[in-house]
Write a protein that holds these residues in place. Sequence first.
Motif, PDB file in Angstrom:
ATOM      1  N   TYR A 209       0.830  -1.212   0.000  1.00 40.49           N
ATOM      2  CA  TYR A 209       0.000   0.000   0.000  1.00 40.49           C
ATOM      3  C   TYR A 209       0.865   1.262   0.000  1.00 40.49           C
ATOM      4  CZ  TYR A 209      -3.869  -3.129   1.198  1.00 40.49           C
ATOM      5  OH  TYR A 209      -4.809  -4.128   1.189  1.00 40.49           O
ATOM      6  N   VAL A 210       1.825   1.318   0.906  1.00 39.34           N
ATOM      7  CA  VAL A 210       2.661   2.519   0.974  1.00 39.34           C
ATOM      8  C   VAL A 210       3.700   2.528  -0.140  1.00 39.34           C
ATOM      9  CG1 VAL A 210       4.427   1.609   2.540  1.00 39.34           C
ATOM     10  CG2 VAL A 210       3.863   4.040   2.599  1.00 39.34           C
ATOM     11  N   GLU A 211       4.117   1.355  -0.621  1.00 34.98           N
ATOM     12  CA  GLU A 211       5.053   1.313  -1.747  1.00 34.98           C
ATOM     13  C   GLU A 211       4.394   1.892  -3.000  1.00 34.98           C
ATOM     14  OE1 GLU A 211       8.143   0.621  -1.798  1.00 34.98           O
ATOM     15  OE2 GLU A 211       8.545  -0.488   0.047  1.00 34.98           O
ATOM     16  N   ARG A 212       3.119   1.573  -3.199  1.00 33.83           N
ATOM     17  CA  ARG A 212       2.396   2.144  -4.337  1.00 33.83           C
ATOM     18  C   ARG A 212       2.197   3.642  -4.148  1.00 33.83           C
ATOM     19  NH1 ARG A 212       0.947   4.343  -7.939  1.00 33.83           N
ATOM     20  NH2 ARG A 212      -0.470   3.758  -9.637  1.00 33.83           N
ATOM     21  N   TYR A 213       1.963   4.055  -2.924  1.00 34.21           N
ATOM     22  CA  TYR A 213       1.845   5.485  -2.624  1.00 34.21           C
ATOM     23  C   TYR A 213       3.167   6.205  -2.900  1.00 34.21           C
ATOM     24  CZ  TYR A 213       1.404   9.732   0.181  1.00 34.21           C
ATOM     25  OH  TYR A 213       1.411  11.039   0.609  1.00 34.21           O
ATOM     26  N   ASN A 214       4.289   5.578  -2.540  1.00 32.32           N
ATOM     27  CA  ASN A 214       5.599   6.178  -2.817  1.00 32.32           C
ATOM     28  C   ASN A 214       5.798   6.409  -4.315  1.00 32.32           C
ATOM     29  OD1 ASN A 214       6.154   6.076  -0.105  1.00 32.32           O
ATOM     30  ND2 ASN A 214       7.483   4.286  -0.226  1.00 32.32           N
ATOM     31  N   ARG A 215       5.330   5.451  -5.103  1.00 32.64           N
ATOM     32  CA  ARG A 215       5.462   5.613  -6.550  1.00 32.64           C
ATOM     33  C   ARG A 215       4.638   6.796  -7.050  1.00 32.64           C
ATOM     34  NH1 ARG A 215       2.917   1.811 -11.253  1.00 32.64           N
ATOM     35  NH2 ARG A 215       3.819   2.908 -13.016  1.00 32.64           N
ATOM     36  N   THR A 216       3.447   6.956  -6.474  1.00 35.36           N
ATOM     37  CA  THR A 216       2.616   8.097  -6.847  1.00 35.36           C
ATOM     38  C   THR A 216       3.299   9.407  -6.491  1.00 35.36           C
ATOM     39  OG1 THR A 216       0.620   6.769  -6.506  1.00 35.36           O
ATOM     40  CG2 THR A 216       0.354   9.153  -6.569  1.00 35.36           C
ATOM     41  N   VAL A 217       3.891   9.473  -5.306  1.00 35.47           N
ATOM     42  CA  VAL A 217       4.630  10.672  -4.894  1.00 35.47           C
ATOM     43  C   VAL A 217       5.754  10.961  -5.882  1.00 35.47           C
ATOM     44  CG1 VAL A 217       6.106  11.656  -3.102  1.00 35.47           C
ATOM     45  CG2 VAL A 217       4.043  10.405  -2.460  1.00 35.47           C
ATOM     46  N   ARG A 218       6.474   9.930  -6.261  1.00 37.54           N
ATOM     47  CA  ARG A 218       7.620  10.111  -7.163  1.00 37.54           C
ATOM     48  C   ARG A 218       7.181  10.597  -8.536  1.00 37.54           C
ATOM     49  NH1 ARG A 218      12.782  10.358  -5.908  1.00 37.54           N
ATOM     50  NH2 ARG A 218      12.558   8.506  -4.576  1.00 37.54           N
ATOM     51  N   TYR A 219       6.164   9.981  -9.096  1.00 40.79           N
ATOM     52  CA  TYR A 219       5.771  10.285 -10.464  1.00 40.79           C
ATOM     53  C   TYR A 219       4.854  11.493 -10.577  1.00 40.79           C
ATOM     54  CZ  TYR A 219       7.894   6.049 -12.338  1.00 40.79           C
ATOM     55  OH  TYR A 219       8.793   5.095 -12.726  1.00 40.79           O
ATOM     56  N   ASP A 220       4.150  11.851  -9.514  1.00 43.32           N
ATOM     57  CA  ASP A 220       3.232  12.988  -9.578  1.00 43.32           C
ATOM     58  C   ASP A 220       3.938  14.330  -9.428  1.00 43.32           C
ATOM     59  OD1 ASP A 220       1.026  11.465 -10.071  1.00 43.32           O
ATOM     60  OD2 ASP A 220      -0.196  12.356  -8.487  1.00 43.32           O
ATOM     61  N   TRP A 221       4.959  14.388  -8.544  1.00 45.56           N
ATOM     62  CA  TRP A 221       5.582  15.697  -8.344  1.00 45.56           C
ATOM     63  C   TRP A 221       7.058  15.641  -7.953  1.00 45.56           C
ATOM     64  CZ3 TRP A 221       7.480  17.135  -3.483  1.00 45.56           C
ATOM     65  CH2 TRP A 221       7.121  16.312  -2.411  1.00 45.56           C
ATOM     66  N   LEU A 222       7.474  14.670  -7.169  1.00 44.04           N
ATOM     67  CA  LEU A 222       8.843  14.679  -6.658  1.00 44.04           C
ATOM     68  C   LEU A 222       9.873  14.559  -7.776  1.00 44.04           C
ATOM     69  CD1 LEU A 222      10.539  14.810  -4.094  1.00 44.04           C
ATOM     70  CD2 LEU A 222      10.440  12.307  -3.973  1.00 44.04           C
ATOM     71  N   GLY A 223       9.584  13.754  -8.771  1.00 46.30           N
ATOM     72  CA  GLY A 223      10.522  13.585  -9.872  1.00 46.30           C
ATOM     73  C   GLY A 223      10.424  14.654 -10.943  1.00 46.30           C
TER      74      GLY A 223
END
Length: 266
Positions: A209-223
């Motif tokens: 659950y949180v690993e998928r959330y981390n990916r969203t964070v990375r691809y939505d704005w952090l990267g």
Amino acid sequence: MAQQAVRSGKASIKLACLAFCVSITCYRYQPRLSCENTEIADHLLRLTHNQRNWGFGLCFLYLRNVKGYRWNHKRVYRIYRELELNLRIKPRKRIVREKPVPLAVPESINQCWSMDFMHDQLSDGRSFRIFNLIDDFNREALAMDIDLSLPAERVVRALDQVIEWRGKPLAIRSDNGPEYISSKLVLWAEKHDIRLDYIQPGNPQQNAYVERYNRTVRYDWLGHYLFESIAEVQDYGTNWIWTYNHERPNMALGGITPKQKLALLA
């Protein structure tokens, strides 16, 4: 057999080739490269004897680039294989892992939270960490703490701040990072009667659950952006959390937002 029939005088070359279905050209063919093949084999045998750890690649490059022979690599490799000079490939050791535990699906809020760390860099090259905390039931982002260093004390402080307005969970899932297995967090969990569920080593899918959330964070704005300070990253992350919880449809929830999923319980 055709040559033997001709040598015995029982048949002419034409008749023998016709009887054994061999062309006259094939019958008269004499290999011209047998001497060169012997020379290649001799080179390969001496090379592999003196350089026991050399494979075909090094042997061929030595003959071509160092010695100057122009033999085709396919020809040299064919002889190399016929001589059975191939190096033994050491088999990889298979790590026997325990069967992963199926990922539990919570049925209400505050039944299980998940937490994890992310890493990135500022524009000046300094590394910073991001502490993410979500509720597994509706995938709601509960906290995002960002700093150059986030020890166990900061994790405990972030959890206390969320509990003040959200209530405490029954369990918190995490990996086996040093901040999560520290005595400070363990004592804090015992004090609040919260169970700490650690995933099996080497099985990050158990914290999916949180690993998928981390990916969203990375691809939505952090990267997408290059930040100059921790304060800038924290401000952007805090604003993004509101958008994620209230406006971003979540496919795992059937296309609704985490707050809409929470509203369905009311």
